[in-house]
Design a protein around this motif. Structure first.
Motif, PDB file in Angstrom:
ATOM      1  N   GLY A   1      41.126  34.818  32.397  1.00 42.93           N
ATOM      2  CA  GLY A   1      41.888  35.132  33.598  1.00 42.93           C
ATOM      3  C   GLY A   1      41.041  35.036  34.856  1.00 42.93           C
ATOM      4  O   GLY A   1      39.827  34.851  34.811  1.00 42.93           O
ATOM      5  N   THR A   2      41.707  35.177  35.992  1.00 46.79           N
ATOM      6  CA  THR A   2      41.017  35.168  37.276  1.00 46.79           C
ATOM      7  C   THR A   2      41.571  36.305  38.124  1.00 46.79           C
ATOM      8  O   THR A   2      42.785  36.499  38.221  1.00 46.79           O
ATOM      9  CB  THR A   2      41.169  33.801  37.971  1.00 46.79           C
ATOM     10  OG1 THR A   2      40.376  33.781  39.166  1.00 46.79           O
ATOM     11  CG2 THR A   2      42.606  33.456  38.303  1.00 46.79           C
ATOM     12  N   GLN A   3      40.663  37.078  38.708  1.00 45.37           N
ATOM     13  CA  GLN A   3      41.052  38.274  39.464  1.00 45.37           C
ATOM     14  C   GLN A   3      41.530  37.890  40.860  1.00 45.37           C
ATOM     15  O   GLN A   3      40.839  37.171  41.586  1.00 45.37           O
ATOM     16  CB  GLN A   3      39.859  39.232  39.576  1.00 45.37           C
ATOM     17  CG  GLN A   3      40.117  40.454  40.443  1.00 45.37           C
ATOM     18  CD  GLN A   3      41.064  41.431  39.791  1.00 45.37           C
ATOM     19  OE1 GLN A   3      40.907  41.796  38.628  1.00 45.37           O
ATOM     20  NE2 GLN A   3      42.055  41.900  40.551  1.00 45.37           N
ATOM     21  N   VAL A   4      42.676  38.411  41.223  1.00 44.34           N
ATOM     22  CA  VAL A   4      43.203  38.278  42.577  1.00 44.34           C
ATOM     23  C   VAL A   4      43.317  39.673  43.167  1.00 44.34           C
ATOM     24  O   VAL A   4      43.975  40.543  42.591  1.00 44.34           O
ATOM     25  CB  VAL A   4      44.574  37.584  42.584  1.00 44.34           C
ATOM     26  CG1 VAL A   4      45.208  37.630  43.975  1.00 44.34           C
ATOM     27  CG2 VAL A   4      44.450  36.149  42.104  1.00 44.34           C
ATOM     28  N   THR A   5      42.671  39.879  44.288  1.00 49.97           N
ATOM     29  CA  THR A   5      42.721  41.165  44.968  1.00 49.97           C
ATOM     30  C   THR A   5      43.215  40.944  46.383  1.00 49.97           C
ATOM     31  O   THR A   5      42.622  40.161  47.132  1.00 49.97           O
ATOM     32  CB  THR A   5      41.344  41.837  44.994  1.00 49.97           C
ATOM     33  OG1 THR A   5      40.868  41.994  43.655  1.00 49.97           O
ATOM     34  CG2 THR A   5      41.421  43.208  45.660  1.00 49.97           C
ATOM     35  N   VAL A   6      44.299  41.627  46.725  1.00 53.84           N
ATOM     36  CA  VAL A   6      44.880  41.514  48.056  1.00 53.84           C
ATOM     37  C   VAL A   6      44.680  42.846  48.766  1.00 53.84           C
ATOM     38  O   VAL A   6      45.289  43.855  48.406  1.00 53.84           O
ATOM     39  CB  VAL A   6      46.370  41.153  48.001  1.00 53.84           C
ATOM     40  CG1 VAL A   6      46.911  40.925  49.422  1.00 53.84           C
ATOM     41  CG2 VAL A   6      46.594  39.921  47.141  1.00 53.84           C
ATOM     42  N   SER A   7      43.807  42.832  49.740  1.00 58.78           N
ATOM     43  CA  SER A   7      43.453  44.075  50.414  1.00 58.78           C
ATOM     44  C   SER A   7      42.901  43.781  51.797  1.00 58.78           C
ATOM     45  O   SER A   7      42.253  42.759  52.012  1.00 58.78           O
ATOM     46  CB  SER A   7      42.415  44.837  49.590  1.00 58.78           C
ATOM     47  OG  SER A   7      41.976  45.991  50.278  1.00 58.78           O
TER      48      SER A   7
END
Length: 116
Positions: free
Chosen positions: A109-115
């Motif tokens: 998987g690949t981490q997506v962080t929206v912040s």
């Protein structure tokens, strides 16, 4: 060899965009409806988008109009263009055949962080 390699994740501000890529082995990709899934902390993995080998697509309501799934059948690649990202899109994103279960092979998987 069974292989799924996701890439393209990262940290992005709300309203931003990311493009995820997935390299799949032929044993998974060939002739298969493919999908992008995501798993947020403390939640079950969910299917967010799917694409038929001839390009027909579908999306979960929460991403409709913001995400676009595509595939390159010659390269065994699946992509997810994500626009207008929201904090609730934060998750680890995976690709796999449509309808894959916990008993199937999964990539890292690949981490997506929206912040902000």
């Amino acid at each position: 060899q069974v292989q799924l390699v996701e890439s393209g994740g990262g940290l992005v501000q709300p309203g931003g965009s990311l493009r995820l890529s997935c390299a799949a082995s032929g044993s998974i990709f060939s002739g298969a409806v493919m999908g992008w899934y995501r798993q947020a902390p403390g939640k079950e993995r969910e299917l967010v988008a799917g694409i038929h080998i001839i390009g027909i697509t579908n999306y979960v309501d929460s991403v409709k109009g913001r995400f676009t799934i595509s595939r390159d059948n010659a390269k065994n690649m699946v992509y997810l263009q994500m626009n207008s990202l929201k904090p609730e899109d934060t998750a680890v994103y995976y690709c796999n055949k449509y309808g894959a279960t916990i008993y199937d092979y999964w990539g890292q998987g690949t981490q997506v962080t929206v912040s902000s």
